[in-house]
Design a protein around this motif. Sequence first.
Motif, PDB file in Angstrom:
ATOM      1  N   PRO A  41     -58.428  13.041   5.734  1.00  0.00           N
ATOM      2  CA  PRO A  41     -58.077  13.852   4.551  1.00  0.00           C
ATOM      3  C   PRO A  41     -58.430  13.112   3.263  1.00  0.00           C
ATOM      4  O   PRO A  41     -58.301  11.885   3.186  1.00  0.00           O
ATOM      5  CB  PRO A  41     -56.571  14.044   4.689  1.00  0.00           C
ATOM      6  CG  PRO A  41     -56.113  12.867   5.483  1.00  0.00           C
ATOM      7  CD  PRO A  41     -57.235  12.523   6.430  1.00  0.00           C
ATOM      8  N   MET A  42     -58.861  13.852   2.276  1.00  0.00           N
ATOM      9  CA  MET A  42     -59.232  13.240   0.999  1.00  0.00           C
ATOM     10  C   MET A  42     -58.965  14.212  -0.132  1.00  0.00           C
ATOM     11  O   MET A  42     -58.780  15.420   0.078  1.00  0.00           O
ATOM     12  CB  MET A  42     -60.709  12.832   1.004  1.00  0.00           C
ATOM     13  CG  MET A  42     -61.682  13.992   1.034  1.00  0.00           C
ATOM     14  SD  MET A  42     -63.409  13.461   1.093  1.00  0.00           S
ATOM     15  CE  MET A  42     -64.237  14.994   0.631  1.00  0.00           C
TER      16      MET A  42
ATOM     17  N   VAL B 242     -65.340  12.598  -7.664  1.00  0.00           N
ATOM     18  CA  VAL B 242     -64.439  11.442  -7.608  1.00  0.00           C
ATOM     19  C   VAL B 242     -63.536  11.657  -6.397  1.00  0.00           C
ATOM     20  O   VAL B 242     -62.809  12.650  -6.339  1.00  0.00           O
ATOM     21  CB  VAL B 242     -63.618  11.323  -8.901  1.00  0.00           C
ATOM     22  CG1 VAL B 242     -62.703  10.111  -8.844  1.00  0.00           C
ATOM     23  CG2 VAL B 242     -64.542  11.239 -10.112  1.00  0.00           C
ATOM     24  N   ILE B 243     -63.586  10.743  -5.446  1.00  0.00           N
ATOM     25  CA  ILE B 243     -62.971  10.959  -4.144  1.00  0.00           C
ATOM     26  C   ILE B 243     -62.015   9.820  -3.805  1.00  0.00           C
ATOM     27  O   ILE B 243     -62.326   8.647  -4.041  1.00  0.00           O
ATOM     28  CB  ILE B 243     -64.050  11.039  -3.037  1.00  0.00           C
ATOM     29  CG1 ILE B 243     -65.095  12.106  -3.393  1.00  0.00           C
ATOM     30  CG2 ILE B 243     -63.419  11.328  -1.684  1.00  0.00           C
ATOM     31  CD1 ILE B 243     -66.359  11.998  -2.559  1.00  0.00           C
ATOM     32  N   ARG B 244     -60.882  10.170  -3.254  1.00  0.00           N
ATOM     33  CA  ARG B 244     -59.983   9.154  -2.721  1.00  0.00           C
ATOM     34  C   ARG B 244     -59.380   9.663  -1.422  1.00  0.00           C
ATOM     35  O   ARG B 244     -59.116  10.859  -1.265  1.00  0.00           O
ATOM     36  CB  ARG B 244     -58.877   8.822  -3.727  1.00  0.00           C
ATOM     37  CG  ARG B 244     -57.969   9.975  -4.108  1.00  0.00           C
ATOM     38  CD  ARG B 244     -56.971   9.586  -5.176  1.00  0.00           C
ATOM     39  NE  ARG B 244     -56.147  10.706  -5.603  1.00  0.00           N
ATOM     40  CZ  ARG B 244     -54.983  11.034  -5.068  1.00  0.00           C
ATOM     41  NH1 ARG B 244     -54.527  10.331  -4.050  1.00  0.00           N
ATOM     42  NH2 ARG B 244     -54.293  12.056  -5.525  1.00  0.00           N
ATOM     43  N   ALA B 245     -59.206   8.779  -0.478  1.00  0.00           N
ATOM     44  CA  ALA B 245     -58.542   9.119   0.777  1.00  0.00           C
ATOM     45  C   ALA B 245     -57.060   9.297   0.499  1.00  0.00           C
ATOM     46  O   ALA B 245     -56.475   8.630  -0.346  1.00  0.00           O
ATOM     47  CB  ALA B 245     -58.777   8.027   1.804  1.00  0.00           C
TER      48      ALA B 245
ATOM     49  N   ASP C  44     -53.534  16.623   8.332  1.00  0.00           N
ATOM     50  CA  ASP C  44     -54.257  17.903   8.270  1.00  0.00           C
ATOM     51  C   ASP C  44     -54.444  18.312   6.839  1.00  0.00           C
ATOM     52  O   ASP C  44     -53.560  18.176   6.002  1.00  0.00           O
ATOM     53  CB  ASP C  44     -53.480  19.020   8.988  1.00  0.00           C
ATOM     54  CG  ASP C  44     -53.330  18.744  10.466  1.00  0.00           C
ATOM     55  OD1 ASP C  44     -54.373  18.673  11.151  1.00  0.00           O
ATOM     56  OD2 ASP C  44     -52.185  18.585  10.935  1.00  0.00           O
ATOM     57  N   VAL C  45     -55.615  18.903   6.583  1.00  0.00           N
ATOM     58  CA  VAL C  45     -55.913  19.492   5.278  1.00  0.00           C
ATOM     59  C   VAL C  45     -56.442  20.885   5.521  1.00  0.00           C
ATOM     60  O   VAL C  45     -57.318  21.089   6.359  1.00  0.00           O
ATOM     61  CB  VAL C  45     -56.965  18.653   4.518  1.00  0.00           C
ATOM     62  CG1 VAL C  45     -57.342  19.348   3.226  1.00  0.00           C
ATOM     63  CG2 VAL C  45     -56.437  17.261   4.245  1.00  0.00           C
TER      64      VAL C  45
END
Length: 258
Positions: free
Chosen positions: A227-228, A246-249, A254-255
Motif C-alpha cells: 500500500p502507498m 510524490v509517493i510514500r509507503a 489492503d487499499v
Amino acid sequence: MSNGRIITHLLHRIGRRGASLAFIGLLCLVIAASLEFAPAAQRATPGYATLAAIAPLSVWAVAWCATGALCLVQMFVRSDRIAFAVATALLLLYGLVYLLSTFSGENPRGWVGGAVWLAFGGWIALIATWPEAVSVDRLPSAPPTDTTAVVVADAAGVIQSWNPQAATLFGWSTEEAVGRPLTMLMPQRFRDPHSDGLDRVRSTGHSTLAGRIIPLVGLHRDGSEFPMALTVNAWHSDDGIAYTGVIRAVGGSDVDPE
C-alpha cells in the motif's frame, strides 16, 4: 477559513502562471477601459491617433477586453497557453504600431512606448515558459523528504526522472526505470484505468487528481504489492503536460483499487 488561508489556497490552486495571468488579465481590462472611455483631449494625442488610424479605439478596447477575459478564465486551468499567446501577440502588435508611428513621423516619441510594450510582451512570453512549481516536501503527515519517492513522467506516462528513494521503494535502479512506462509500478488491475486517465488529461488539459492524496497499491520489482499514498501534480513543460508523483509507503494490508 481566514482571508490569509483563502489567498494561500487560491495561489496554490492557480500557481505562478495563474497568478501572472490574473495580473495580465486585470491590466488588459484597465487598458480596454482607458481606450473606450478616453476623453477627447487624450484621443487627440499622437499615440491614440496612431491607433485610431488603424482601427477605431472601440475595436482596440474590445480586443483588450477579450484578452483580459481569456486570461482571467484560463488562470484557473492547466491548459493556459492560448491566453499567454494571445496576450503576447497583442502586446507585440501594440509595440510594433508605436515603433512604426515613430518612423512615419506621426508620433516622434512613439519609440518609447513601443519599447515598453515590446518589453512587456517579451516578459509575458518568458512567463509562458515557466513550468508549474511542484512541491514535494509538503505532503501532509509524510515522513521527511529523504524517505519520499519522487517520480517524474511525461504526457504518455513514460518515466523521465527517478530519485534514489523511488529505487529503494520499487526495486528498480534509475537506469532501469527511466524510459519505461509508469504501469510497471502498478498491478495489472490498475493499468487500464491509468491509461484512460492519461488520455483524458491529454484531451482536456486538466487533471482532477492533481494535489490530492490518493491511496493506491504499488508493485515491487519482485512482484510483491504494497500500500502507498500518491500525490500527483500535472504541470506544463516545453514538451507538453508532465507529471510529478510524490509517493510514500503506508501501513495497512489492503487499499481499495477505486
